[in-house]
Design a protein around this motif. Structure first.
Motif, PDB file in Angstrom:
ATOM      1  N   ASN A   1       0.869  -1.180   0.000  1.00 26.21           N
ATOM      2  CA  ASN A   1       0.000   0.000   0.000  1.00 26.21           C
ATOM      3  C   ASN A   1       0.908   1.233   0.000  1.00 26.21           C
ATOM      4  OD1 ASN A   1       0.910   0.334   2.626  1.00 26.21           O
ATOM      5  ND2 ASN A   1      -1.015  -0.217   3.583  1.00 26.21           N
ATOM      6  N   ILE A   2       0.332   2.407   0.132  1.00 28.01           N
ATOM      7  CA  ILE A   2       1.137   3.630   0.072  1.00 28.01           C
ATOM      8  C   ILE A   2       2.141   3.692   1.232  1.00 28.01           C
ATOM      9  CG2 ILE A   2      -0.446   5.153   1.327  1.00 28.01           C
ATOM     10  CD1 ILE A   2       1.459   6.062  -1.880  1.00 28.01           C
ATOM     11  N   GLY A   3       1.761   3.139   2.376  1.00 26.27           N
ATOM     12  CA  GLY A   3       2.689   3.087   3.504  1.00 26.27           C
ATOM     13  C   GLY A   3       3.881   2.180   3.208  1.00 26.27           C
ATOM     14  N   SER A   4       3.626   1.116   2.463  1.00 24.50           N
ATOM     15  CA  SER A   4       4.704   0.201   2.062  1.00 24.50           C
ATOM     16  C   SER A   4       5.723   0.930   1.186  1.00 24.50           C
ATOM     17  CB  SER A   4       4.138  -0.986   1.282  1.00 24.50           C
ATOM     18  OG  SER A   4       3.146  -1.662   1.994  1.00 24.50           O
ATOM     19  N   ALA A   5       5.218   1.772   0.284  1.00 25.01           N
ATOM     20  CA  ALA A   5       6.109   2.537  -0.592  1.00 25.01           C
ATOM     21  C   ALA A   5       6.987   3.475   0.236  1.00 25.01           C
ATOM     22  CB  ALA A   5       5.294   3.326  -1.610  1.00 25.01           C
ATOM     23  N   GLY A   6       6.400   4.125   1.218  1.00 30.39           N
ATOM     24  CA  GLY A   6       7.172   5.006   2.094  1.00 30.39           C
ATOM     25  C   GLY A   6       8.223   4.257   2.878  1.00 30.39           C
TER      26      GLY A   6
END
Length: 82
Positions: free
Chosen positions: A26-31
């Motif tokens: 998810n977007i948190g994974s990308a961060g």
């Protein structure tokens, strides 16, 4: 503190490892991936076009797998992602 992603099981992809595991980003994974790699994902892909080293590519893949598998295998380390 370890990164624990929000996990939407319906959007995960099953991969066959030591047993069937769920891979999820998810977007948190990308961060988290950017934090561990020390660079933005966009910069990493620009570097890849210019010739990212094999060592850097393998580190990126191991790190991405570790992050993507954290919800299904919380104790997974980079060393065990081979």
């Amino acid at each position: 503190m370890d990164f624990i992603p929000y996990f939407d099981k319906a959007k995960a992809v099953e991969v066959e490892l030591d047993k069937p595991r769920l891979l999820y980003f998810n977007i948190g994974s990308a961060g988290e991936l950017e934090r561990k790699m020390g660079s933005s994902i966009m910069m990493l892909f620009q570097t890849e076009q210019k010739g990212m080293s094999t060592v850097t590519s393998m580190y990126f893949l191991r790190t991405a797998y570790q992050i993507g598998l954290q919800a299904d295998a919380p104790g997974l380390t980079q060393q065990r992602v081979d």
